[in-house]
Motif scaffolding. Structure first.
Motif, PDB file in Angstrom:
ATOM      1  N   ASP A 112       0.821  -1.212   0.000  1.00  0.00           N
ATOM      2  CA  ASP A 112       0.000   0.000   0.000  1.00  0.00           C
ATOM      3  C   ASP A 112       0.856   1.263   0.000  1.00  0.00           C
ATOM      4  N   GLU A 113       2.040   1.215   0.616  1.00  0.00           N
ATOM      5  CA  GLU A 113       2.952   2.365   0.610  1.00  0.00           C
ATOM      6  C   GLU A 113       3.536   2.576  -0.790  1.00  0.00           C
ATOM      7  N   VAL A 114       3.926   1.484  -1.431  1.00  0.00           N
ATOM      8  CA  VAL A 114       4.472   1.571  -2.791  1.00  0.00           C
ATOM      9  C   VAL A 114       3.406   2.099  -3.737  1.00  0.00           C
ATOM     10  N   TYR A 115       2.204   1.550  -3.637  1.00  0.00           N
ATOM     11  CA  TYR A 115       1.103   1.979  -4.496  1.00  0.00           C
ATOM     12  C   TYR A 115       0.807   3.468  -4.307  1.00  0.00           C
ATOM     13  N   GLU A 116       0.717   3.893  -3.051  1.00  0.00           N
ATOM     14  CA  GLU A 116       0.397   5.301  -2.766  1.00  0.00           C
ATOM     15  C   GLU A 116       1.413   6.246  -3.408  1.00  0.00           C
ATOM     16  N   TYR A 117       2.685   5.900  -3.315  1.00  0.00           N
ATOM     17  CA  TYR A 117       3.727   6.748  -3.896  1.00  0.00           C
ATOM     18  C   TYR A 117       3.750   6.658  -5.423  1.00  0.00           C
ATOM     19  N   ALA A 118       3.828   5.436  -5.948  1.00  0.00           N
ATOM     20  CA  ALA A 118       4.043   5.248  -7.382  1.00  0.00           C
ATOM     21  C   ALA A 118       2.846   5.635  -8.238  1.00  0.00           C
ATOM     22  N   SER A 119       1.637   5.574  -7.690  1.00  0.00           N
ATOM     23  CA  SER A 119       0.451   5.926  -8.471  1.00  0.00           C
ATOM     24  C   SER A 119       0.095   7.403  -8.381  1.00  0.00           C
ATOM     25  N   ASN A 120       0.884   8.181  -7.666  1.00  0.00           N
ATOM     26  CA  ASN A 120       0.655   9.621  -7.537  1.00  0.00           C
ATOM     27  C   ASN A 120       1.370  10.323  -8.693  1.00  0.00           C
ATOM     28  N   PRO A 121       0.637  10.954  -9.612  1.00  0.00           N
ATOM     29  CA  PRO A 121       1.281  11.609 -10.756  1.00  0.00           C
ATOM     30  C   PRO A 121       2.347  12.631 -10.359  1.00  0.00           C
ATOM     31  N   ALA A 122       2.210  13.261  -9.196  1.00  0.00           N
ATOM     32  CA  ALA A 122       3.187  14.253  -8.755  1.00  0.00           C
ATOM     33  C   ALA A 122       4.575  13.632  -8.559  1.00  0.00           C
ATOM     34  N   ASN A 123       4.640  12.319  -8.309  1.00  0.00           N
ATOM     35  CA  ASN A 123       5.917  11.633  -8.083  1.00  0.00           C
ATOM     36  C   ASN A 123       6.497  10.992  -9.344  1.00  0.00           C
ATOM     37  N   PHE A 124       5.791  11.055 -10.444  1.00  0.00           N
ATOM     38  CA  PHE A 124       6.149  10.304 -11.646  1.00  0.00           C
ATOM     39  C   PHE A 124       7.561  10.629 -12.155  1.00  0.00           C
ATOM     40  N   ALA A 125       7.922  11.894 -12.201  1.00  0.00           N
ATOM     41  CA  ALA A 125       9.246  12.277 -12.718  1.00  0.00           C
ATOM     42  C   ALA A 125      10.378  11.784 -11.828  1.00  0.00           C
ATOM     43  N   GLU A 126      10.090  11.575 -10.549  1.00  0.00           N
ATOM     44  CA  GLU A 126      11.121  11.134  -9.616  1.00  0.00           C
ATOM     45  C   GLU A 126      11.544   9.685  -9.867  1.00  0.00           C
ATOM     46  N   TRP A 127      10.598   8.844 -10.277  1.00  0.00           N
ATOM     47  CA  TRP A 127      10.955   7.437 -10.466  1.00  0.00           C
ATOM     48  C   TRP A 127      10.899   6.977 -11.923  1.00  0.00           C
ATOM     49  N   ALA A 128      10.167   7.640 -12.787  1.00  0.00           N
ATOM     50  CA  ALA A 128      10.078   7.252 -14.201  1.00  0.00           C
ATOM     51  C   ALA A 128      10.925   8.191 -15.054  1.00  0.00           C
ATOM     52  N   ALA A 129      12.127   8.445 -14.594  1.00  0.00           N
ATOM     53  CA  ALA A 129      12.985   9.475 -15.183  1.00  0.00           C
ATOM     54  C   ALA A 129      13.458   9.170 -16.600  1.00  0.00           C
ATOM     55  N   SER A 130      13.433   7.914 -17.030  1.00  0.00           N
ATOM     56  CA  SER A 130      13.854   7.637 -18.407  1.00  0.00           C
ATOM     57  C   SER A 130      12.832   8.177 -19.403  1.00  0.00           C
ATOM     58  N   ASN A 133      14.420   0.686 -20.432  1.00  0.00           N
ATOM     59  CA  ASN A 133      14.048   1.882 -19.678  1.00  0.00           C
ATOM     60  C   ASN A 133      13.111   1.554 -18.531  1.00  0.00           C
ATOM     61  N   VAL A 134      12.143   0.678 -18.771  1.00  0.00           N
ATOM     62  CA  VAL A 134      11.220   0.276 -17.707  1.00  0.00           C
ATOM     63  C   VAL A 134      11.996  -0.400 -16.589  1.00  0.00           C
ATOM     64  N   LYS A 135      12.924  -1.258 -16.942  1.00  0.00           N
ATOM     65  CA  LYS A 135      13.731  -1.951 -15.930  1.00  0.00           C
ATOM     66  C   LYS A 135      14.515  -0.933 -15.094  1.00  0.00           C
ATOM     67  N   GLU A 136      15.123   0.054 -15.742  1.00  0.00           N
ATOM     68  CA  GLU A 136      15.872   1.098 -15.022  1.00  0.00           C
ATOM     69  C   GLU A 136      14.942   1.917 -14.130  1.00  0.00           C
ATOM     70  N   ASP A 137      13.758   2.252 -14.630  1.00  0.00           N
ATOM     71  CA  ASP A 137      12.815   3.043 -13.842  1.00  0.00           C
ATOM     72  C   ASP A 137      12.333   2.266 -12.618  1.00  0.00           C
ATOM     73  N   LEU A 138      12.097   0.977 -12.774  1.00  0.00           N
ATOM     74  CA  LEU A 138      11.682   0.169 -11.627  1.00  0.00           C
ATOM     75  C   LEU A 138      12.798   0.078 -10.589  1.00  0.00           C
ATOM     76  N   GLN A 139      14.035  -0.008 -11.038  1.00  0.00           N
ATOM     77  CA  GLN A 139      15.157  -0.001 -10.094  1.00  0.00           C
ATOM     78  C   GLN A 139      15.259   1.346  -9.378  1.00  0.00           C
ATOM     79  N   ARG A 140      14.974   2.430 -10.101  1.00  0.00           N
ATOM     80  CA  ARG A 140      14.983   3.769  -9.492  1.00  0.00           C
ATOM     81  C   ARG A 140      13.870   3.861  -8.457  1.00  0.00           C
ATOM     82  N   LEU A 141      12.682   3.323  -8.762  1.00  0.00           N
ATOM     83  CA  LEU A 141      11.574   3.313  -7.811  1.00  0.00           C
ATOM     84  C   LEU A 141      11.973   2.574  -6.555  1.00  0.00           C
ATOM     85  N   LYS A 142      12.650   1.454  -6.698  1.00  0.00           N
ATOM     86  CA  LYS A 142      13.132   0.683  -5.560  1.00  0.00           C
ATOM     87  C   LYS A 142      14.089   1.511  -4.698  1.00  0.00           C
ATOM     88  N   ARG A 143      15.048   2.177  -5.348  1.00  0.00           N
ATOM     89  CA  ARG A 143      16.009   3.005  -4.602  1.00  0.00           C
ATOM     90  C   ARG A 143      15.311   4.129  -3.860  1.00  0.00           C
TER      91      ARG A 143
END
Length: 133
Positions: free
Chosen positions: A18-36, A118-128
């Protein structure tokens, strides 16, 4: 024309689903983790706009839900809306983020390989980001 090929990219994150979902599904955070793909994000009225290597696009996520579905859709000016299918599921004490990369063109398409990487890199960035590294 049907979808010719797809592949799954995923990452395990040591945070509750639920914490991951709350962060990752918020459009305001998209540039932080989907940077590619997303260089910046801003809200204009009720619409989210992102700056991408392809130019400015609109961004929308699936309605908030208890199932971890965080599909998101991008559309360039005058173009069709393109879906990106993603899920967050509980996995032990953490979670797993699963992203499906689709290809609708020639199986040898270079863009498909780049998108998958790119998706693989973005998912690793989300993890970090979420594990505080």
């Amino acid at each position: 024309m049907g979808l010719a090929q797809w592949k799954i990219e995923s990452v395990t994150i040591e945070r509750k689903a639920d914490e991951v979902y709350e962060y990752a599904s918020n459009p305001a955070n998209f540039a932080e983790w989907a940077a590619s793909f997303c260089r910046s994000v801003k809200r204009i009225g009720e619409e989210w706009r992102i700056e991408t290597p392809e130019g400015e696009m609109t961004l929308r996520f699936a309605e908030p839900n208890p199932y971890g579905i965080m599909d998101h859709y991008v559309r360039s000016e005058g173009g069709p809306e393109r879906p990106n299918h993603a899920r967050v599921v509980a996995s032990g004490s953490g979670s797993r983020v699963i992203f499906t990369v689709f290809q609708a063109k020639d199986p040898l398409d270079r863009e498909y390989a780049v998108n998958g990487r790119n998706v693989k890199e973005d998912l690793q960035r989300l993890k970090r980001v979420l594990e505080g590294e």
